[in-house]
Write an enzyme that holds these catalytic residues in place. Structure first.
Site, mmCIF file in Angstrom:
data_model
loop_
_atom_site.group_PDB
_atom_site.id
_atom_site.type_symbol
_atom_site.label_atom_id
_atom_site.label_comp_id
_atom_site.label_asym_id
_atom_site.label_seq_id
_atom_site.Cartn_x
_atom_site.Cartn_y
_atom_site.Cartn_z
ATOM 1 C CG HIS A 34 5.524 30.289 -22.467
ATOM 2 N ND1 HIS A 34 6.424 30.125 -21.265
ATOM 3 C CD2 HIS A 34 4.258 31.168 -21.949
ATOM 4 C CE1 HIS A 34 5.725 30.754 -19.940
ATOM 5 N NE2 HIS A 34 4.181 30.680 -20.454
ATOM 6 C CG HIS A 115 4.560 38.461 -23.311
ATOM 7 N ND1 HIS A 115 2.685 38.593 -22.771
ATOM 8 C CD2 HIS A 115 4.824 38.777 -21.884
ATOM 9 C CE1 HIS A 115 2.674 37.975 -21.508
ATOM 10 N NE2 HIS A 115 3.888 37.641 -20.477
#
Length: 172
Positions: A34, A115
């Site tokens: 995620h 990220h």
């Protein structure tokens, strides 16, 4: 209860990340790959109901957008975390900022670096080997983002979806 706000990428991106996470991320079993939009925070039922109303409004005002992942990067020397770097883009930054203003708790610990974590909590030697190998990989992933999720933490430490907010779905 402890909550967080995240974006789950599509299965294709999750599969790429999980191929590495299985081996290098001790949180592999706790949550799928995620992008964190809001670090974990505590909220009672009344507060979370207010925040859900805000999140619906934010989602309705947000148009879907594409993200690019073009390399592997790291947070070293702060931590031995290795990640797929999501290229910065205004829509993602705007979404992040909206989820850190108004009624949302101000719990921002670090500046926003979009990220997807692929390795963490590595020993220094293991980190050097893994990052040395992964940074040579040619990574070119594109993904469409059209929703974000409110997640909560279970007693066993894993995270699960509380509610999904689809962009531009309905007018408030």
């Amino acid at each position: 209860m402890k909550y967080g706000i995240i974006i789950f990428p599509t299965k294709k991106v999750q599969d790429e990340a999980n191929a590495l996470r299985k081996r290098y991320d001790p949180h592999y079993a706790l949550i799928p790959p995620h992008i964190t939009l809001k670090e974990s925070f505590e909220a009672d039922d009344e507060t979370i109901d207010e925040l859900i109303t805000e999140m619906k409004y934010i989602a309705n005002e947000t148009e879907p957008f594409k993200i690019q992942i073009n390399k592997v990067s790291t947070f070293a020397p702060v931590t031995n975390t290795i990640y797929f770097k999501v290229e910065p883009m205004q829509q993602l930054t705007d979404l992040y900022e909206k989820l850190h203003s108004g009624k949302f708790p101000d719990n921002q610990q670090y500046s926003f670096v979009p990220h997807i974590t692929i390795a963490q909590k590595l020993s220094h030697d293991e980190y050097s080997d893994v990052f040395g190998s992964l940074r040579m990989r040619d990574i070119k992933l594109e993904d469409e983002v059209d929703r974000f999720q409110l997640v909560y933490q279970l007693d066993n430490g894993s995270w699960t979806v509380y509610e999904t907010f689809v962009f531009g779905k309905e007018k408030v």
